[in-house]
Write an enzyme that holds these catalytic residues in place. Structure first.
Site, PDB file in Angstrom:
ATOM      1  N   MET A  41       0.860  -1.191   0.000  1.00 16.97           N
ATOM      2  CA  MET A  41       0.000   0.000   0.000  1.00 16.97           C
ATOM      3  C   MET A  41       0.888   1.230   0.000  1.00 16.97           C
ATOM      4  O   MET A  41       1.891   1.266   0.707  1.00 16.97           O
ATOM      5  CB  MET A  41      -0.883   0.018   1.251  1.00 16.97           C
ATOM      6  CG  MET A  41      -1.591   1.355   1.482  1.00 16.97           C
ATOM      7  SD  MET A  41      -2.798   1.312   2.842  1.00 16.97           S
ATOM      8  CE  MET A  41      -1.710   1.175   4.265  1.00 16.97           C
ATOM      9  N   ASN A  42       0.541   2.254  -0.777  1.00 15.73           N
ATOM     10  CA  ASN A  42       1.187   3.554  -0.590  1.00 15.73           C
ATOM     11  C   ASN A  42       0.159   4.660  -0.421  1.00 15.73           C
ATOM     12  O   ASN A  42      -0.594   4.617   0.555  1.00 15.73           O
ATOM     13  CB  ASN A  42       2.320   3.829  -1.583  1.00 15.73           C
ATOM     14  CG  ASN A  42       1.980   3.757  -3.045  1.00 15.73           C
ATOM     15  OD1 ASN A  42       1.431   2.773  -3.521  1.00 15.73           O
ATOM     16  ND2 ASN A  42       2.318   4.780  -3.792  1.00 15.73           N
ATOM     17  N   ASP A  43       0.110   5.649  -1.296  1.00 17.73           N
ATOM     18  CA  ASP A  43      -0.626   6.882  -1.006  1.00 17.73           C
ATOM     19  C   ASP A  43      -2.087   6.677  -0.610  1.00 17.73           C
ATOM     20  O   ASP A  43      -2.805   5.903  -1.262  1.00 17.73           O
ATOM     21  CB  ASP A  43      -0.671   7.792  -2.252  1.00 17.73           C
ATOM     22  CG  ASP A  43       0.683   8.050  -2.865  1.00 17.73           C
ATOM     23  OD1 ASP A  43       1.693   7.545  -2.354  1.00 17.73           O
ATOM     24  OD2 ASP A  43       0.723   8.773  -3.884  1.00 17.73           O
ATOM     25  N   TRP A  67       5.921  -2.724  -4.666  1.00 17.37           N
ATOM     26  CA  TRP A  67       5.213  -1.789  -5.552  1.00 17.37           C
ATOM     27  C   TRP A  67       4.979  -2.410  -6.926  1.00 17.37           C
ATOM     28  O   TRP A  67       5.862  -3.076  -7.473  1.00 17.37           O
ATOM     29  CB  TRP A  67       6.050  -0.512  -5.683  1.00 17.37           C
ATOM     30  CG  TRP A  67       5.358   0.580  -6.460  1.00 17.37           C
ATOM     31  CD1 TRP A  67       4.537   1.542  -5.952  1.00 17.37           C
ATOM     32  CD2 TRP A  67       5.447   0.816  -7.865  1.00 17.37           C
ATOM     33  NE1 TRP A  67       4.092   2.358  -6.959  1.00 17.37           N
ATOM     34  CE2 TRP A  67       4.633   1.942  -8.141  1.00 17.37           C
ATOM     35  CE3 TRP A  67       6.108   0.186  -8.921  1.00 17.37           C
ATOM     36  CZ2 TRP A  67       4.481   2.456  -9.436  1.00 17.37           C
ATOM     37  CZ3 TRP A  67       5.953   0.693 -10.198  1.00 17.37           C
ATOM     38  CH2 TRP A  67       5.153   1.822 -10.456  1.00 17.37           C
ATOM     39  N   ASP A 167      -1.486  13.356 -10.018  1.00 16.73           N
ATOM     40  CA  ASP A 167      -2.026  13.519  -8.661  1.00 16.73           C
ATOM     41  C   ASP A 167      -2.989  14.696  -8.528  1.00 16.73           C
ATOM     42  O   ASP A 167      -2.727  15.634  -7.754  1.00 16.73           O
ATOM     43  CB  ASP A 167      -0.894  13.660  -7.627  1.00 16.73           C
ATOM     44  CG  ASP A 167       0.152  12.563  -7.717  1.00 16.73           C
ATOM     45  OD1 ASP A 167      -0.170  11.486  -8.248  1.00 16.73           O
ATOM     46  OD2 ASP A 167       1.290  12.781  -7.257  1.00 16.73           O
TER      47      ASP A 167
HETATM   48  C1  LIG Z   1       1.645  -7.835 -11.170  1.00 14.30           C
HETATM   49  O1  LIG Z   1       0.626  -8.738 -11.525  1.00 14.30           O
HETATM   50  C2  LIG Z   1       1.052  -9.762 -12.380  1.00 14.30           C
HETATM   51  C3  LIG Z   1      -0.165 -10.549 -12.802  1.00 14.30           C
HETATM   52  O2  LIG Z   1      -0.910 -10.962 -11.693  1.00 14.30           O
HETATM   53  C4  LIG Z   1       2.091 -10.626 -11.661  1.00 14.30           C
HETATM   54  O3  LIG Z   1       2.560 -11.632 -12.499  1.00 14.30           O
HETATM   55  C5  LIG Z   1       3.248  -9.733 -11.223  1.00 14.30           C
HETATM   56  O4  LIG Z   1       4.154 -10.456 -10.430  1.00 14.30           O
HETATM   57  C6  LIG Z   1       2.751  -8.574 -10.403  1.00 14.30           C
HETATM   58  N1  LIG Z   1       3.834  -7.662 -10.120  1.00 14.30           N
HETATM   59  C7  LIG Z   1       4.133  -7.283  -8.873  1.00 14.30           C
HETATM   60  C8  LIG Z   1       5.293  -6.343  -8.720  1.00 14.30           C
HETATM   61  O5  LIG Z   1       3.537  -7.663  -7.890  1.00 14.30           O
END
Ligand SMILES: *[C@@H]1O[C@H](CO)[C@@H](O)[C@H](O)[C@H]1NC(C)=O
Ligand SMILES: *[C@@H]1O[C@H](CO)[C@@H](O)[C@H](O)[C@H]1NC(C)=O
Ligand SMILES: *[C@@H]1O[C@H](CO)[C@@H](O)[C@H](O)[C@H]1NC(C)=O
Ligand SMILES: *[C@@H]1O[C@H](CO)[C@@H](O)[C@H](O)[C@H]1NC(C)=O
Ligand SMILES: *[C@@H]1O[C@H](CO)[C@@H](O)[C@H](O)[C@H]1NC(C)=O
Ligand SMILES: *[C@@H]1O[C@H](CO)[C@@H](O)[C@H](O)[C@H]1NC(C)=O
Length: 555
Positions: A41-43, A67, A167
């Site tokens: 979670m951030n902003d 993130w 933002d």
């Molecule tokens: C973002 O979502 C994709 C699909 O669910 C996943 O493969 C990927 O690891 C996720 N990236 C992060 C940084 O969590």
């Protein structure tokens, strides 16, 4: 009447479908700060009150504790303390937000309907501003949101860097009925609050002049612009035309939330600031510790303005993955202009006191130079502490010429282990038996020609014996005359976060700490005085804090 029936029914339905959060061993999980069930979670985004329900949206990765995959998550509350997590409000599903649904705000429109303005990112990294509206205004929780078919509504043109255009703030309405909104940007190398106007909230035109730009800063993120009442103990609606106000411009940059005060004339959108960001000798921040990307909203039911800020982790990615989550929201703070008119004051919202349980109290107790006093009978890992100190011997204060002194550097060179004259004195929180681990929130009093200078520090250098966590020290001067008033401190302790309010809210410092020994019932609380001059604890009250209820709707 109709609304209250709907509210009760909605709450019963929600409570019937709750599932408790998993309670695996998590020493750093907080008990009364806002956290999602899991992941990054951030902003804080778009906080608002709508028909008696508080809404908090926030930047969230639904798929992992780091993130990425940024969406708008959504939770609701009746008291800003206990929360129900709803399904996410916005997912990156369209070309104009395919790389993420980034930060933004809500505005309650003239007809009482709420609207979200948020930043979306195209696949080519170009940032644009989009609108989303509730699908069903009779749903008291506003569970579903619909993106406008007119998106994007604002695109980076005429010299705006497409990667630094984001933002949107809460919009406000001028006397001409036009809506105004500001966005964070970087124009010609200056941190800029870019101004847009609209008659209908759909068609937006960029104003020739920005609301404000500053030669001294980097890009503004998460700008916020709102009135505060002069001499009034209440908050003011963002569109208020009240003459007895000043305006606050907040911008996030360099890891902190800075603000300036000024007067605003809506007729020509002239914001005349009393100081600029980073002017020499001028450094007003919401918080001098770990606190970023904050956002305020006006709570019309209690006539107050409330701020939320993101408190990030400081313990590395590997540990975030291990515990399965990252990031907290601050305790919501009410914001007012201080009676001097020169700065803001912030204080935890009253509702948080409903979590106060058993208390202990100490009155008129001498604290000799070089001593510590344990505060017994309180669960020191989950507590709310208020203390005031009486200084009787100010003559002994050390001399300082504050010009050019960086208070934070002074706090890190002369930590709680420095033996000063008047101070360091304050609290040792999340301390282990024998004080191997301790986080010290303390004050020192200096003398400078005709006046006294009060320094407030939060010293994390001994917060954990573990290597890895960032143990940065924070500090600031507070504008207090110790001849006229006691030195007060309120500290909210919640396992891995320590939020401190000095001088009745004139200076706030938030710290993240990761004790290895001082966890749960192994944590201790002390008052301490490492100066050589004796002083008196005028009063200390400490409360155990109950756990807030944060539960997920099973929708
Ligand atoms: C973002 O979502 C994709 C699909 O669910 C996943 O493969 C990927 O690891 C996720 N990236 C992060 C940084 O969590
Ligand atoms: C990025 O893509 C959008 C949508 O196709 C387009 O309007 C915009 O001009 C592109 N921006 C840049 C910098 O190429
Ligand atoms: C809108 O919400 C109300 C209250 O929750 C509900 O009774 C109604 O069925 C909803 N309408 C639609 C079209 O979903
Ligand atoms: C803005 O307001 C200030 C203070 O009232 C005034 O000095 C300044 O000239 C104004 N600027 C413009 C462009 O009107
Ligand atoms: C502390 O608790 C006692 C009862 O245990 C109560 O009488 C007293 O008012 C409380 N003090 C504060 C400051 O809440
Ligand atoms: C007070 O100072 C002494 C000497 O520097 C140090 O050993 C001790 O840890 C300090 N006490 C606190 C509470 O920091």
């Amino acid at each position: 009447m109709v609304i209250s029936v709907i509210r009760v029914v909605a709450l019963c339905v929600a409570l019937a479908s709750l599932r408790a959060e998993s309670s695996i061993e998590q020493p750093y999980r907080t008990a009364y700060h806002f956290q999602p069930p899991q992941n990054w979670m951030n902003d804080p985004n778009g906080p608002m009150l709508y028909k008696g329900v508080y809404h908090l949206f926030y930047q969230h990765n639904p798929y992992g504790p780091l993130w990425g995959n940024i969406t708008w998550a959504h939770s609701v509350s009746y008291d800003l303390v206990n929360w129900l997590h709803l399904p996410h409000a916005l997912f990156p599903t369209d070309p104009f937000d395919i790389k993420g649904c980034f930060s933004g705000s809500t505005t309650i429109l003239s007809d009482g309907k709420p609207a979200i303005l948020y930043t979306g990112v195209y696949s080519n990294d170009s940032q644009v501003q989009n609108l989303a509206l509730p699908k069903n205004l009779s749903d008291p929780f506003l569970t579903e949101w619909v993106k406008s078919p007119l998106n994007p509504l604002m695109i980076p043109n005429n010299g705006i860097d497409p990667k630094n255009f984001r933002d949107p703030s809460t919009a406000w309405q001028g006397p001409d009925g036009m809506w105004r909104v500001i966005l964070g940007g970087n124009l010609n190398g200056q941190g800029t609050a870019i101004l847009y106007q609209s008659k209908d909230f759909f068609t937006w035109t960029r104003s020739t002049n920005p609301l404000h730009s500053s030669v001294k800063t980097n890009m503004f993120e998460c700008p916020d612009f709102y009135p505060v009442s002069i001499n009034g103990n209440y908050g003011v609606d963002t569109s208020s035309q009240d003459k007895f106000t000043k305006h606050v411009l907040k911008a996030s940059f360099d890891g902190n939330d800075y603000y300036i005060l000024g007067s605003y004339t809506p007729q020509n959108d002239n914001f005349s600031a009393e100081n600029d960001f980073l002017d020499s000798g001028f450094d007003f921040r919401y918080d001098y510790g770990k606190f970023y990307a904050s956002k305020t909203f006006f709570d019309s039911s209690k006539k107050r303005r409330i701020s939320w800020g993101w408190i990030a982790e400081m313990d590395g990615d590997a540990n975030a993955v291990k515990k399965g989550w990252s990031g907290l929201q601050s305790i919501p703070r009410s914001i007012l202009l201080h009676k001097t008119g020169k700065q803001l004051i912030q204080w935890p919202i009253k509702e948080i006191e409903t979590l106060r349980a058993r208390n202990v109290s100490i009155q008129e107790k001498q604290l000799k130079g070089g001593s510590v006093l344990e505060v017994l009978g309180v669960t020191a890992s989950q507590a709310d502490v208020e203390v005031s100190f009486d200084l009787t011997n100010l003559k002994e204060a050390e001399f300082i010429v504050p010009d050019g002194v960086n208070p934070r550097a002074l706090c890190s060179q002369q930590t709680a282990s420095f033996r000063g004259m008047i101070g360091p004195f304050g609290l040792l929180v999340l301390a282990s038996q024998g004080l191997t681990e301790q986080t010290a929130i303390f004050f020192r009093i200096f003398k400078s020609h005709e006046k006294y200078i009060v320094l407030m520090c939060s010293d994390q250098s001994r917060s954990t014996f573990r290597d890895g966590p960032d143990k940065t020290t924070y500090g600031t001067f507070i504008d207090i005359d110790p001849r006229q008033e006691k030195i007060t401190l309120r500290t909210l302790i919640d396992h891995s976060v320590v939020e401190s309010f000095g001088g009745n809210g004139r200076a706030c410092i938030t710290a993240r700490v990761y004790p290895a020994l001082a966890i749960d019932n192994q944590a201790h609380l002390y008052a301490f005085n490492n100066g050589t001059v004796d002083l008196t604890i005028s009063r200390l009250d400490a409360w155990n804090m109950k756990k807030a209820r944060l539960v997920s709707a099973n929708i």
